[in-house]
Design a protein around this motif. Structure first.
Motif, short mmCIF file in Angstrom:
data_model
loop_
_atom_site.label_atom_id
_atom_site.label_comp_id
_atom_site.label_asym_id
_atom_site.label_seq_id
_atom_site.Cartn_x
_atom_site.Cartn_y
_atom_site.Cartn_z
N ALA A 310 -71.90 -28.18 66.46
CA ALA A 310 -72.63 -27.32 65.48
C ALA A 310 -73.90 -26.98 65.44
CB ALA A 310 -72.81 -28.65 64.32
N TRP A 311 -74.76 -27.37 66.45
CA TRP A 311 -75.99 -26.74 66.96
C TRP A 311 -75.63 -25.33 67.52
CZ3 TRP A 311 -77.83 -27.72 72.47
CH2 TRP A 311 -79.09 -26.95 72.55
N VAL A 312 -74.74 -25.27 68.66
CA VAL A 312 -74.46 -24.08 69.32
C VAL A 312 -74.03 -22.93 68.08
CG1 VAL A 312 -73.00 -23.00 70.86
CG2 VAL A 312 -74.15 -25.31 71.43
N ARG A 313 -72.81 -23.60 67.49
CA ARG A 313 -72.30 -22.45 66.67
C ARG A 313 -73.27 -21.93 65.50
NH1 ARG A 313 -67.04 -21.61 67.53
NH2 ARG A 313 -65.84 -23.05 68.76
N ARG A 314 -74.30 -22.87 65.05
CA ARG A 314 -75.19 -22.43 63.99
C ARG A 314 -76.03 -21.53 64.60
NH1 ARG A 314 -76.91 -27.08 62.95
NH2 ARG A 314 -78.56 -27.23 64.45
N VAL A 315 -76.72 -21.54 65.70
CA VAL A 315 -77.79 -20.60 66.23
C VAL A 315 -76.76 -19.29 66.45
CG1 VAL A 315 -78.96 -19.97 68.25
CG2 VAL A 315 -78.95 -22.49 67.35
N ALA A 316 -75.46 -19.41 67.08
CA ALA A 316 -74.86 -18.16 67.35
C ALA A 316 -74.62 -17.42 66.15
CB ALA A 316 -73.36 -18.51 67.91
N ALA A 317 -74.29 -18.02 65.14
CA ALA A 317 -74.07 -17.33 63.72
C ALA A 317 -75.59 -16.70 63.21
CB ALA A 317 -73.58 -18.32 62.64
N LEU A 318 -76.47 -17.01 63.60
CA LEU A 318 -77.79 -16.51 63.20
C LEU A 318 -78.00 -15.28 63.78
CD1 LEU A 318 -80.27 -19.56 63.53
CD2 LEU A 318 -79.29 -18.59 61.48
N GLU A 319 -77.52 -14.73 64.70
CA GLU A 319 -77.83 -13.44 65.61
C GLU A 319 -76.60 -12.38 64.88
OE1 GLU A 319 -78.93 -10.48 67.13
OE2 GLU A 319 -79.84 -12.20 67.84
N THR A 320 -77.34 -11.31 64.34
CA THR A 320 -76.38 -10.33 63.69
C THR A 320 -76.53 -9.27 64.33
OG1 THR A 320 -78.28 -9.87 62.66
CG2 THR A 320 -77.01 -11.51 61.25
N ARG A 321 -77.28 -8.97 65.19
CA ARG A 321 -77.13 -7.53 65.89
C ARG A 321 -76.14 -7.41 66.85
NH1 ARG A 321 -82.61 -7.57 69.09
NH2 ARG A 321 -81.76 -9.81 69.42
N LEU A 322 -75.49 -8.39 67.20
CA LEU A 322 -74.28 -8.48 68.24
C LEU A 322 -73.40 -9.65 68.04
CD1 LEU A 322 -73.39 -6.47 70.47
CD2 LEU A 322 -74.55 -8.13 72.03
N PRO A 323 -72.36 -9.64 67.94
CA PRO A 323 -71.61 -10.77 67.93
C PRO A 323 -71.59 -11.71 69.31
CG PRO A 323 -70.31 -8.93 67.20
CD PRO A 323 -71.64 -8.40 67.86
#
Length: 440
Positions: A310-323
């Motif tokens: 959950a921690w890793v996916r939450r941080v990954a979703a915060l980045e909007t400039r690049l998937p």
């Protein structure tokens, strides 16, 4: 008892020698008696045969016993620590010579071992005398049995006055209890300050002993504190001067415009531009001070159960400039401060995206468990690291808008959780790997 056994063995050898010559003596005497000899001849030859028999038996006993006595003396000398004696007649051709040879080899081996032990002991005493840490050895009754020069200096007494005294009498009972290693503040007769305490157990003569090592951290801490202040002053001076120099120059220029009579037609524009530049530099200086304050006041982690996925996916979703592509990993949970770890991973992902945007690459985020440690990997396809020397230097940045505290803050957060952060270039292709290791 040993003398009686020795005499009994020698008598046994003498009897065996007599028994070996007895048949020949009996036959000789029988021939002498039944032969046609005069009585005088018979008595003379009979006495000569018996005396010769006894002498030969004595020589045989001496021939057997004397080498054993030599071997016994050699072993006795080895037992007493005299390794200079050697047995003559050592040879591999016979059993006795081989025994002498092995005894000589044993003596040479023991001599070499004692010489090596003496040299090692001398080296140990020299090292213990020269090292700047206090070393104490206590027996199972907590009585001091060994102390080096630094240890006696810390207790402000000669070693002979300290040996045999208890840890309680020396004021060292507290370091002999509790966790090890640890740091503690102590006031001792010859020194005071903060000490690193280390203990270990060893055995001597079958009895357990405690080795206590005290390292004075005060001097080291003062030196590190001085270096930290010097670094702080150097960084602050550099950044403040960078902001104040243009502000001072612009202020002087603006003052000259105001004082000029008549005022130029574009004076208002020049004043407005100059004030905007001063305002921008002031805001940059304020951001810098805010960043430094944030770096210096990292709070203690408030640990709660944290689901890694959950921690890793939450941080990954915060980045909007690049998937950000997330690789699946094992189901894991750790005790950590979720907010701090969010900030750690956000910094690493942001850096990875900044690098990948330069090459139109992608960013991959994943986690795994290795040797009881959680490993979180942030991989980018950017240009890679040119030099890793200044990666974790505060306020060092190669980005035009960078603050230079992201990686430093990330490493501080990881270390506060008992982990590490490392960066290295990828081997199979261009790019960088940021690796976070945290205890599970």
């Amino acid at each position: 008892m040993d003398s009686e056994e020795k005499s009994g063995y020698e008598r046994k050898i003498f009897r065996l020698a007599l028994l070996g010559g007895l048949p020949a003596v009996v036959v000789s005497l029988a021939l002498l008696i039944h032969g046609h000899y005069s009585g005088k001849t018979q008595w003379t030859l009979g006495i000569l045969i018996v005396v010769t028999w006894l002498i030969v038996a004595a020589l045989v006993r001496e021939r057997v016993v004397r080498p054993l006595q030599t071997l016994s003396n050699l072993l006795g000398a080895l037992r007493e620590g005299d390794y200079s004696i050697r047995a003559r007649g050592a040879a591999r051709e016979d059993a006795l010579g081989l025994a002498f040879l092995e005894a000589n080899v044993l003596g040479e081996t023991l001599r070499s071992q004692r010489l090596g032990a003496m040299e090692a002991s001398t080296l140990l005493r020299t090292v213990m005398g020269e090292i700047d840490v206090a070393v104490y050895a206590f027996d199972d009754e907590q009585r001091l049995r060994l102390v080096n020069r630094a240890g006696s200096r810390v207790l402000d007494s000669a070693p002979e006055q300290l040996l045999g005294r208890t840890a309680e009498q020396l004021g060292l009972s507290e370091p002999l209890r509790g966790e090890t290693p640890r740091a503690m503040d102590m006031t001792l007769p010859g020194a005071r300050g903060r000490w690193e305490v280390r203990r270990s157990i060893f055995r001597q003569d079958g009895r357990p002993h405690t080795l206590l090592v005290l390292a004075d951290l005060s001097k080291t801490l003062r030196e590190e504190e001085l270096k930290a202040w010097q670094r702080l002053v150097r960084v602050l001076s550099h950044e403040i001067n960078n902001s104040l120099a243009p502000i001072k120059s612009l202020a002087a220029s603006l003052q000259a415009i105001i004082d000029r009579q008549p005022r130029p037609a574009d004076a208002d524009d020049d004043l407005r531009h100059g004030l905007n530049v001063i305002s921008g530099r002031a805001e940059a200086l304020a951001r810098f001070m805010s960043s430094y304050s944030r770096l210096a006041r990292l709070p203690t982690p408030r640990r709660t159960p944290l689901d890694v996925e959950a921690w890793v996916r939450r941080v990954a979703a915060l980045e909007t400039r690049l998937p950000v592509h997330v690789k699946d990993g094992p189901a894991l949970a750790i005790n950590a401060d979720g907010d701090q770890l969010d900030q750690l991973l956000i910094n690493l992902v942001r850096n990875a995206v900044d690098a990948s945007l330069q090459t139109q690459g992608r960013v991959t985020l994943g986690w795994a468990r290795r040797n009881g440690v959680l490993e979180v990997r942030v991989e980018d396809e950017g240009p890679g690291i040119e030099s890793g020397a200044n990666l974790f230097v505060p306020f060092f940045t190669t980005k035009p808008e960078g603050s230079g505290i992201g990686l430093v803050l990330s490493r501080q957060i990881a270390e506060a959780h008992g982990g590490t952060v490392t960066l290295e270039n990828r081997r199979e292709r261009a790019g960088c790997i940021a690796l976070v290791r945290l205890p599970i």
